[in-house]
Every structure is written in structure tokens, then in C-alpha cells.
Motif scaffolding. Sequence first.
Motif, mmCIF file in Angstrom:
data_model
loop_
_atom_site.group_PDB
_atom_site.id
_atom_site.type_symbol
_atom_site.label_atom_id
_atom_site.label_comp_id
_atom_site.label_asym_id
_atom_site.label_seq_id
_atom_site.Cartn_x
_atom_site.Cartn_y
_atom_site.Cartn_z
ATOM 1 N N GLY A 270 -62.447 -63.781 -19.365
ATOM 2 C CA GLY A 270 -61.134 -63.192 -19.591
ATOM 3 C C GLY A 270 -60.563 -62.663 -18.291
ATOM 4 N N LEU A 271 -59.397 -62.081 -18.381
ATOM 5 C CA LEU A 271 -58.723 -61.557 -17.198
ATOM 6 C C LEU A 271 -59.208 -60.147 -16.885
ATOM 7 N N TYR B 142 -53.987 -59.804 -11.938
ATOM 8 C CA TYR B 142 -55.226 -60.007 -12.672
ATOM 9 C C TYR B 142 -55.970 -61.200 -12.078
ATOM 10 N N GLN C 272 -58.989 -64.170 -13.091
ATOM 11 C CA GLN C 272 -59.732 -64.816 -14.169
ATOM 12 C C GLN C 272 -60.778 -65.738 -13.568
#
Lengths: 112, 115
Positions: free
Chosen positions: A43-44, A36, A38
Amino acid sequence: AQSVTQPDIHITVSEGASLELRCNYSYGATPYLFWYVQSPGQGLQLLLKYFSGDTLVQGIKGFEAEFKRSQSSFNLRKPSVHWSDAAEYFCAVGLNTDKLIFGTGTRLQVFP
Amino acid sequence: DARVTQTPRHKVTEMGQEVTMRCQPILGHNTVFWYRQTMMQGLELLAYFRNRAPLDDSGMPKDRFSAEMPDATLATLKIQPSEPRDSAVYFCASGRQGGITDTQYFGPGTRLTVL
């Protein structure tokens, strides 16, 4: 216990250079692996994921990752980094439920 | 472009006060997660729901935290009473169908500061 290690807290690269972010996991069964990203104040966002099959997986934004079972690794790569790639990157391992265990993250800084 | 929304984005409160954070999952998603992010602990799963039913809240301090889904479009995370150690960024994420292969879509987070 399941765990994810990202050994590099902070990486700095020049724009246009190649990038590799390291991720090692500890998990007894077949892992489900994720990366992921960020961006600051956000947010991710999922970059890519590996469940089975081809060990080289392609993701969004030109990223790829390679699963190496023998090394318990799932390193993220990009051949040419752009300034907009500056962000924090998280590796995660999925348990056989909905749960994700995240690494501590690697902050990427990109110099022009 | 469907997104998870969270309110408020920032919250500053004093120790002992009640804090409520809200999350609107992506329409049609049936799984909702609450995470907490701190410098010391990183990202931790607090609780998650499927079809509004709590499946796991083992990551949540039970004495002061509570999570609910009053309806399919709203998830709440409450802290009562709040303490300085609760200062963190709280993320909500939603998934279309749940399960480990499902993608989790994260909201922008609520940054909580407890003085």
C-alpha cells in the motif's frame, strides 16, 4: 477542477545520484500537499506533507519537498538515492474535506 | 507496529459473481477510506466513513458496489455482480481522526481479477 500532474511517468537514476520528482497542482485555494510512496505489492506510505509555513518540508527516508506557490509545484527531492528507494511515488492534493486527489505516479528505477 | 489489514490479498472470480473485500482499520482510527487503483484511472476514492457512518460514496458505482462498516473493526466493500472492468487493486486506508491534515494509513490492497 482540482488536479495533480506528475509529468514523468518513469525515471531512472544511478544509486547515489540526486533525485527530483516533479508535481504540479491545480487548486483554487490554499493547497494541502502530500507525497506518498508505494513499494511493489504494498500500500501507500506517507513520505511528507505540506499545509502551511516553511515551504521546504522534511519527510521520512531522507526525502524533502519544496512548495512553490508561483509555480504551483511541490517537487520531491533526495540528495542521494539508495537502491531501496525504487518504488512508485504519488503526489496528492487534499481538498478541504478528507479527500485526496492523486497524481498518476512516477515510477523510480535505481541502477547500482 | 499497527497496520491496516485487508483480505483477501488476491481474488480471481468470474463475471457475475459476488465479491467481498474486507478491511480491518488500525485500532482506534475512526476514518476509513476505500480506493481503487487501475492503470488507466490511477487511484480513485470510492467511499469513506467516519465513526462507521458513510460520509461520501460519490466515487462508487451505486448499482453494483456497496460499502459498509458493520463495526469499528471491520469495513467491507462488495461488488455484485462483478464485471471484468472491476479488475483493479482495491486499497483500504484508515485515519486516526479524519480531516485533511490527518495521515491516511494504507493497507496492502486486494488485487481483484474478474474473468
